[in-house]
Scaffold this motif. Structure first.
Motif, PDB file in Angstrom:
ATOM      1  N   ALA A 248     -40.213  43.425  10.592  1.00  0.00           N
ATOM      2  CA  ALA A 248     -39.935  42.289   9.726  1.00  0.00           C
ATOM      3  C   ALA A 248     -40.201  40.992  10.464  1.00  0.00           C
ATOM      4  CB  ALA A 248     -38.492  42.334   9.241  1.00  0.00           C
ATOM      5  N   GLY A 249     -40.670  39.974   9.776  1.00  0.00           N
ATOM      6  CA  GLY A 249     -40.910  38.667  10.358  1.00  0.00           C
ATOM      7  C   GLY A 249     -40.483  37.591   9.392  1.00  0.00           C
ATOM      8  N   ALA A 250     -41.157  36.437   9.482  1.00  0.00           N
ATOM      9  CA  ALA A 250     -40.846  35.329   8.590  1.00  0.00           C
ATOM     10  C   ALA A 250     -41.769  35.378   7.374  1.00  0.00           C
ATOM     11  CB  ALA A 250     -41.001  34.005   9.325  1.00  0.00           C
ATOM     12  N   ILE A 251     -41.410  34.617   6.372  1.00  0.00           N
ATOM     13  CA  ILE A 251     -42.185  34.597   5.129  1.00  0.00           C
ATOM     14  C   ILE A 251     -43.604  34.109   5.378  1.00  0.00           C
ATOM     15  CG2 ILE A 251     -42.360  33.431   2.905  1.00  0.00           C
ATOM     16  CD1 ILE A 251     -39.359  33.638   2.636  1.00  0.00           C
TER      17      ILE A 251
ATOM     18  N   ALA B  44     -40.675  23.201   3.051  1.00  0.00           N
ATOM     19  CA  ALA B  44     -41.676  24.199   3.446  1.00  0.00           C
ATOM     20  C   ALA B  44     -41.285  24.901   4.738  1.00  0.00           C
ATOM     21  CB  ALA B  44     -43.039  23.522   3.600  1.00  0.00           C
ATOM     22  N   ILE B  45     -40.766  24.147   5.712  1.00  0.00           N
ATOM     23  CA  ILE B  45     -40.379  24.758   6.991  1.00  0.00           C
ATOM     24  C   ILE B  45     -39.258  25.773   6.784  1.00  0.00           C
ATOM     25  CG2 ILE B  45     -39.202  24.273   9.178  1.00  0.00           C
ATOM     26  CD1 ILE B  45     -42.113  23.687   9.356  1.00  0.00           C
ATOM     27  N   MET B  46     -38.235  25.407   6.011  1.00  0.00           N
ATOM     28  CA  MET B  46     -37.126  26.340   5.784  1.00  0.00           C
ATOM     29  C   MET B  46     -37.578  27.554   4.987  1.00  0.00           C
ATOM     30  SD  MET B  46     -33.663  24.080   5.221  1.00  0.00           S
ATOM     31  CE  MET B  46     -34.303  23.045   3.905  1.00  0.00           C
ATOM     32  N   PHE B  47     -38.472  27.348   4.031  1.00  0.00           N
ATOM     33  CA  PHE B  47     -38.951  28.471   3.222  1.00  0.00           C
ATOM     34  C   PHE B  47     -39.844  29.405   4.042  1.00  0.00           C
ATOM     35  CE2 PHE B  47     -42.329  30.224   0.482  1.00  0.00           C
ATOM     36  CZ  PHE B  47     -41.550  31.027  -0.344  1.00  0.00           C
ATOM     37  N   LEU B  48     -40.800  28.835   4.770  1.00  0.00           N
ATOM     38  CA  LEU B  48     -41.767  29.659   5.497  1.00  0.00           C
ATOM     39  C   LEU B  48     -41.162  30.348   6.713  1.00  0.00           C
ATOM     40  CD1 LEU B  48     -44.894  27.315   5.333  1.00  0.00           C
ATOM     41  CD2 LEU B  48     -44.411  29.327   3.927  1.00  0.00           C
ATOM     42  N   TYR B  49     -40.143  29.748   7.328  1.00  0.00           N
ATOM     43  CA  TYR B  49     -39.545  30.342   8.524  1.00  0.00           C
ATOM     44  C   TYR B  49     -38.279  31.126   8.218  1.00  0.00           C
ATOM     45  CZ  TYR B  49     -42.634  28.741  12.183  1.00  0.00           C
ATOM     46  OH  TYR B  49     -43.725  28.583  13.003  1.00  0.00           O
ATOM     47  N   ALA B  50     -37.973  31.302   6.947  1.00  0.00           N
ATOM     48  CA  ALA B  50     -36.854  32.172   6.580  1.00  0.00           C
ATOM     49  C   ALA B  50     -37.251  33.630   6.819  1.00  0.00           C
ATOM     50  CB  ALA B  50     -36.473  31.954   5.127  1.00  0.00           C
ATOM     51  N   PRO B  51     -36.318  34.481   7.254  1.00  0.00           N
ATOM     52  CA  PRO B  51     -36.633  35.903   7.463  1.00  0.00           C
ATOM     53  C   PRO B  51     -37.112  36.552   6.175  1.00  0.00           C
ATOM     54  CG  PRO B  51     -34.531  35.341   8.462  1.00  0.00           C
ATOM     55  CD  PRO B  51     -34.940  34.158   7.639  1.00  0.00           C
ATOM     56  N   SER B  52     -38.143  37.357   6.308  1.00  0.00           N
ATOM     57  CA  SER B  52     -38.715  38.034   5.152  1.00  0.00           C
ATOM     58  C   SER B  52     -38.129  39.435   5.028  1.00  0.00           C
ATOM     59  CB  SER B  52     -40.232  38.115   5.293  1.00  0.00           C
ATOM     60  OG  SER B  52     -40.794  38.876   4.253  1.00  0.00           O
TER      61      SER B  52
ATOM     62  N   VAL C  95     -39.140  40.670  22.623  1.00  0.00           N
ATOM     63  CA  VAL C  95     -38.826  39.257  22.460  1.00  0.00           C
ATOM     64  C   VAL C  95     -38.311  39.040  21.052  1.00  0.00           C
ATOM     65  CG1 VAL C  95     -39.711  36.921  22.566  1.00  0.00           C
ATOM     66  CG2 VAL C  95     -40.637  38.658  24.096  1.00  0.00           C
ATOM     67  N   ASP C  96     -37.105  38.472  20.941  1.00  0.00           N
ATOM     68  CA  ASP C  96     -36.545  38.168  19.627  1.00  0.00           C
ATOM     69  C   ASP C  96     -37.005  36.798  19.180  1.00  0.00           C
ATOM     70  OD1 ASP C  96     -35.185  40.531  19.310  1.00  0.00           O
ATOM     71  OD2 ASP C  96     -33.404  39.809  20.385  1.00  0.00           O
ATOM     72  N   GLY C  97     -37.280  36.683  17.896  1.00  0.00           N
ATOM     73  CA  GLY C  97     -37.689  35.394  17.371  1.00  0.00           C
ATOM     74  C   GLY C  97     -37.971  35.483  15.891  1.00  0.00           C
ATOM     75  N   PRO C  98     -38.214  34.324  15.264  1.00  0.00           N
ATOM     76  CA  PRO C  98     -38.390  34.303  13.817  1.00  0.00           C
ATOM     77  C   PRO C  98     -39.746  34.812  13.347  1.00  0.00           C
ATOM     78  CG  PRO C  98     -38.596  32.092  14.719  1.00  0.00           C
ATOM     79  CD  PRO C  98     -38.200  32.984  15.858  1.00  0.00           C
ATOM     80  N   THR C  99     -40.811  34.633  14.140  1.00  0.00           N
ATOM     81  CA  THR C  99     -42.155  35.040  13.725  1.00  0.00           C
ATOM     82  C   THR C  99     -42.836  35.795  14.845  1.00  0.00           C
ATOM     83  OG1 THR C  99     -43.210  33.024  14.535  1.00  0.00           O
ATOM     84  CG2 THR C  99     -42.351  32.971  12.284  1.00  0.00           C
ATOM     85  N   GLU C 100     -43.918  36.493  14.471  1.00  0.00           N
ATOM     86  CA  GLU C 100     -44.685  37.214  15.475  1.00  0.00           C
ATOM     87  C   GLU C 100     -45.425  36.248  16.398  1.00  0.00           C
ATOM     88  OE1 GLU C 100     -46.865  40.732  14.344  1.00  0.00           O
ATOM     89  OE2 GLU C 100     -45.843  40.790  12.419  1.00  0.00           O
TER      90      GLU C 100
ATOM     91  N   TYR D 162     -31.674  29.585   3.045  1.00  0.00           N
ATOM     92  CA  TYR D 162     -32.243  29.831   4.375  1.00  0.00           C
ATOM     93  C   TYR D 162     -31.183  30.359   5.339  1.00  0.00           C
ATOM     94  CZ  TYR D 162     -33.999  28.714   9.046  1.00  0.00           C
ATOM     95  OH  TYR D 162     -34.354  28.788  10.373  1.00  0.00           O
ATOM     96  N   TRP D 163     -30.033  29.687   5.381  1.00  0.00           N
ATOM     97  CA  TRP D 163     -29.006  30.095   6.350  1.00  0.00           C
ATOM     98  C   TRP D 163     -28.398  31.449   5.972  1.00  0.00           C
ATOM     99  CZ3 TRP D 163     -28.626  29.001  11.058  1.00  0.00           C
ATOM    100  CH2 TRP D 163     -27.477  29.285  11.782  1.00  0.00           C
TER     101      TRP D 163
END
Length: 541
Positions: free
Chosen positions: A2-5, A487-495, A525-530, A252-253
Motif C-alpha cells: 500500500a502507498g499514497a493515492i 491536493a497535497i492532503m488528498f494525494l499524500y493520504a494513504p491509499s 523504510v517506512d513512509g507515505p509513498t514509494e 486525511y488524518w
C-alpha cells in the motif's frame, strides 16, 4: 504494498482530478477579474477652512464643513487676514464620506493620507527639515442630525517633503511646492456611517511650532478603503473554502490514524499545513460587519503570518525528506537551520506589525512612516523582506534540483527491472516530478504576492494616489493556496489500493538484482509513498 493515492490512483483518475483543480484555479482568478470590483477605492477630500470663535470650547465643539450646522467658513487666508483672524483660530474640517454618501462596515478599513498645498513666498519659505505639528480630532456619528462623539484626539508631527521646481524669485511667488503625501490615519474597521476630522495647525513662535513651514493654502486628504463588493466576494470565498479544507483535513488524518505504523514527519507537517490553511480560512471577518472590532486588521496579519511561516517551512521539509543523501530523516530537529530563519523572520514581521497597527488600536494617527528613523526602518524592512523572499525561492529551487538529480540517479536501476515494475516506477517518478514543479510554481506565485503586497502597502504610505491591486490576483493566489493544500492532503493520504499483488506473489521474473535491492530498500523504510521510501536508501546504507 500500500502507498499514497498519488501513486496508486490510475492515470485517468489523476488527470480528471488535475483538470478539476485547474478549473477551480481558473474560476478563482475569474471571480476576482470578472465579478469582484477593484479591492480598494481612493476618494479625494479638500478641507474646509472654518473659523473658531475665541470663546468656543475646543474640547466640545466640532466644526462641520457643510449641512444644517455648518461652521462659519472663509475662502482663503487673504480673507482671514483682512478680517484679522489668527491662524490659531482656523480649523480645517473634513467630513468622510462626501455629501449624500455613507460609510459601511463592508469597507473593512480606512486609510487616510494628507497633502499640504503650500505656496512659495520669498519671505516665508519652507526651511530644511521643516516639521508640521498637527492637532487633530476624529469624531463619528450614525445619524446626520445626531451629536458627534469623539473617537480619537492626538497631536502629531509630520516632516514636510516639499520641492520647488522653479527658481526662487519674486516672479515665481504664488507657485506651489510639490509636496509628498504624508501618512495621516488608519482605522482597523469602519463601524460608523459618518466621520469628521478637525485639523488645527497651532502656531507658537516662541516654541518654534509650525514656524518655517511655508504659506499653507489648503489641506487635501485621500481616503482609501476596501470596496464593499470586493469584501462580499472575499467573504463568500472564505465561507465556501473553509468547510472544503476542513473536511479533507479530517478525512486525511483519519486515514493516517488507521495505519499500523505511527505517522512520519512529512505526514505530520502536511496535517499542520492543513490546520493553518483552515485557520486562515475561517471567516471571522463576518463578525466585523456587526461588531466594532478594531483589531481585525492586526488579527488578519497574524493569521497570514502564521500561514506564511507554515507554508515556507513545509516546502523545505517536503523537499528535504525526499533527498537521498541525508543521513537522518523523520526528525524535525535536523531542519532547524532552514526553519529557524523562517520562524525568526515571521517573528520580525509580527514585531513590525505590532509597532504600527498595534499602536494604532489606541491612536489611529500614529504612523511608523512619520519620522526619518521610522521611514528608514520601514524601507529597510521591505527591501530585506523582498530579498529574503527571493533568496528563499532560489534555495527552494536548489533543493528541488537536488531531489531531481538524486531521483535521476535512481533511474539507472530501472532498466534491469521487469517491464511492468519499470513502468510503474517511471510513472511514480513522473508524477512526483510534476508535483514538485507545481510546488515551485506555487512558491513563485507566493513570493511574488508577498513582495507586491508589501510594496503596495508601502505605496499607500509613500503617497501613490491610485492604489489599485488586481482583484483577480488576490482571489487567484488565495484559491491557489487552498487548492494546493487540498491536493497535497488528498494525494499524500494513504491509499486502500495495493499495487503489484501479482508481483509480490512471485508472478513474472523479479529475480533481478536491482529489483531485489530496490524492493528490500522499500520494505525497510517506512513512509507515505514509494518515492519517499526509494529516496531513503542513502540513509539506510
Amino acid at each position: 504494498m500500500a502507498g499514497a493515492i498519488i501513486e496508486n490512483m490510475s492515470t485517468k483518475k489523476l488527470v480528471i482530478v488535475g483538470v478539476i483543480l485547474l478549473l477551480f484555479q481558473a474560476f478563482s482568478f475569474m471571480v476576482g477579474g470578472l465579478i469582484a470590483p477593484s479591492p480598494t477605492t481612493a476618494v479625494h477630500y479638500l478641507a474646509t477652512k472654518c473659523v473658531e470663535d475665541a470663546k468656543t470650547d475646543q474640547t466640545t465643539k466640532w466644526f462641520m464643513p457643510w449641512g444644517p450646522n455648518q461652521c462659519h467658513k472663509i475662502q482663503d487666508f487673504k480673507e482671514a487676514f483682512s478680517k484679522k483672524i489668527e491662524a490659531n483660530h482656523i480649523v480645517f474640517a473634513v467630513h468622510i464620506p462626501l455629501p449624500n454618501k455613507e460609510m459601511s462596515p463592508w469597507f473593512q478599513f480606512m486609510l487616510v493620507v494628507l497633502q499640504f498645498d503650500i505656496a512659495f513666498k520669498m519671505y516665508n519659505q519652507i526651511e530644511d527639515g521643516a516639521v508640521a505639528t498637527i492637532d487633530v480630532g476624529l469624531a463619528y456619528r450614525d445619524d446626520m442630525l445626531g451629536e458627534w462623539t469623539e473617537m480619537a484626539h492626538s497631536i502629531e508631527q509630520r516632516k514636510l517633503g516639499c520641492n520647488f521646481t522653479t527658481t526662487k524669485t519674486y516672479e515665481n511667488e504664488g507657485r506651489y511646492y510639490e509636496c509628498d503625501l504624508l501618512p495621516f490615519m488608519e482605522l482597523g474597521n469602519v463601524a460608523h456611517k459618518y466621520y469628521l476630522l478637525n485639523i488645527r495647525l497651532p502656531v507658537k513662535e516662541r516654541n518654534k511650532i509650525n514656524v518655517g513651514i511655508g504659506e499653507i493654502k489648503d489641506i487635501r486628504l485621500v481616503g482609501i478603503h476596501q470596496n464593499g463588493g470586493f469584501t462580499k466576494v472575499w467573504f463568500a470565498m472564505k465561507t465556501f473554502l473553509t468547510p472544503s479544507i476542513l473536511i479533507i483535513l479530517v478525512w486525511y488524518w483519519r486515514r493516517i490514524t488507521l495505519m499500523t505504523r505511527p505517522p512520519v514527519l512529512l505526514e505530520k507537517v502536511i496535517f499542520a499545513l492543513g490546520l493553518c490553511m483552515t485557520f486562515i480560512n475561517i471567516p471571522v471577518e463576518w463578525f466585523s460587519v456587526g461588531f466594532n472590532w478594531t483589531w481585525m486588521l492586526l488579527f488578519g496579519d497574524i493569521r497570514q503570518g502564521i500561514f506564511y511561516a507554515m507554508l515556507l517551512s513545509f516546502w523545505i521539509i517536503f523537499c528535504g525528506e525526499h533527498l537521498m543523501d541525508q543521513t537522518e530523516r523523520n526528525r524535525f530537529s535536523i531542519y532547524w537551520k532552514q526553519v529557524g530563519p523562517i520562524v525568526f523572520g515571521s517573528f520580525c514581521l509580527f514585531i513590525f506589525d505590532m509597532c504600527e497597527r498595534g499602536v494604532q488600536l489606541k491612536n489611529p494617527f500614529y504612523s511608523i512612516w512619520a519620522s526619518d528613523v521610522g521611514i528608514e526602518l520601514a524601507m529597510a524592512f521591505i527591501i530585506v523582506a523582498g530579498i529574503c523572499a527571493c533568496l528563499y525561492f532560489l534555495f527552494l529551487c536548489f533543493m528541488v534540483f537536488q531531489v531531481f538529480r538524486n531521483i535521476s540517479g535512481k533511474r539507472s536501476s530501472l532498466p534491469a527491472m521487469t517491464k511492468a515494475r519499470r513502468l510503474h516506477y517511471e510513472g511514480l517518478i513522473f508524477r512526483f516530478k510534476f508535483l514538485m514543479l507545481v510546488t515551485l510554481t506555487c512558491a513563485a506565485m507566493t513570493v511574488i504576492f508577498f513582495i507586491i503586497s508589501q510594496v503596495n502597502e508601502g505605496h499607500w504610505h509613500w503617497g501613490d494616489y491610485t492604489v489599485q491591486v488586481n482583484s483577480a490576483f488576490f482571489t487567484g493566489i488565495y484559491g491557489m493556496w487552498n487548492l494546493y493544500v487540498f491536493a497535497i492532503m488528498f494525494l499524500y493520504a494513504p491509499s486502500h489500493k495495493r499495487y503489484g499483488d501479482e508481483q509480490s506473489r512471485g508472478v513474472g521474473n523479479p529475480a533481478s538484482g536491482e529489483d531485489i535491492q530496490l524492493t528490500t530498500t522499500i520494505t525497510h523504510v517506512d513512509g507515505p509513498t514509494e518515492i519517499y521510501k526509494m529516496t531513503g536508501k542513502g540513509a539506510q546504507e
